[in-house]
Design a protein around this motif. Structure first.
Motif, PDB file in Angstrom:
ATOM      1  N   ARG A  33      13.123 -33.804   6.844  1.00 56.41           N
ATOM      2  CA  ARG A  33      13.816 -33.559   5.573  1.00 56.41           C
ATOM      3  C   ARG A  33      15.326 -33.749   5.729  1.00 56.41           C
ATOM      4  O   ARG A  33      15.991 -34.248   4.818  1.00 56.41           O
ATOM      5  CB  ARG A  33      13.476 -32.168   5.045  1.00 56.41           C
ATOM      6  N   THR A  37      17.479 -36.418   3.592  1.00 51.35           N
ATOM      7  CA  THR A  37      18.642 -35.992   2.795  1.00 51.35           C
ATOM      8  C   THR A  37      19.855 -36.847   3.126  1.00 51.35           C
ATOM      9  O   THR A  37      20.566 -37.310   2.227  1.00 51.35           O
ATOM     10  CB  THR A  37      18.962 -34.504   3.055  1.00 51.35           C
ATOM     11  N   ARG A  81      17.670 -26.063   1.811  1.00 53.28           N
ATOM     12  CA  ARG A  81      18.614 -27.087   1.336  1.00 53.28           C
ATOM     13  C   ARG A  81      18.420 -28.425   2.039  1.00 53.28           C
ATOM     14  O   ARG A  81      19.133 -29.383   1.767  1.00 53.28           O
ATOM     15  CB  ARG A  81      20.052 -26.607   1.516  1.00 53.28           C
ATOM     16  N   ASP A  82      17.485 -28.514   2.967  1.00 53.17           N
ATOM     17  CA  ASP A  82      17.116 -29.767   3.642  1.00 53.17           C
ATOM     18  C   ASP A  82      18.281 -30.474   4.326  1.00 53.17           C
ATOM     19  O   ASP A  82      18.340 -31.696   4.373  1.00 53.17           O
ATOM     20  CB  ASP A  82      16.433 -30.725   2.669  1.00 53.17           C
ATOM     21  N   ALA A  84      21.594 -30.385   3.482  1.00 55.77           N
ATOM     22  CA  ALA A  84      22.711 -30.789   2.625  1.00 55.77           C
ATOM     23  C   ALA A  84      24.051 -30.290   3.169  1.00 55.77           C
ATOM     24  O   ALA A  84      25.092 -30.917   2.943  1.00 55.77           O
ATOM     25  CB  ALA A  84      22.496 -30.284   1.200  1.00 55.77           C
TER      26      ALA A  84
END
Length: 98
Positions: A33, A37, A81-82, A84
């Motif tokens: 992830r 992102t 929030r993967d 971010a």
């Protein structure tokens, strides 16, 4: 960011932090992830697991960026929030100094 420096950027994710996350946080899938992102923002970053980075945050994951022998500060990620939070750290502060 040019293609060469993007290829040399690596996000090292603490394996111990991932294993300490609750199953519902999806820690096992977090490296994929994070990569997705950053790729969505046009950043090609290699994500790999590493040993303890000296931070053991509850419910968070420690990550350190490396580029051209320079390292960023340890960033504490919220798994929801993967990755971010890493976008602001992609320039590796130590790499910006003359």
């Amino acid at each position: 960011m040019n293609e060469t420096s993007a290829q040399e950027t690596q996000a090292q994710v603490c394996h111990r932090c991932l294993m300490r996350l609750e199953t519902s946080a999806g820690g096992v899938d977090l490296p994929r992830r994070i990569r997705a992102t950053l790729a969505a923002r046009g950043e090609a970053v290699r994500v790999s697991l590493t040993g303890c980075l000296g931070w053991c945050p509850v419910g968070r994951v420690s990550v350190q960026l490396r580029r051209d022998g320079q390292v960023s500060e340890v960033v504490l990620l919220d798994p929801e929030r993967d990755g971010a939070e890493l976008i602001a750290h992609l320039s590796c502060p130590s790499a910006e100094t003359p």
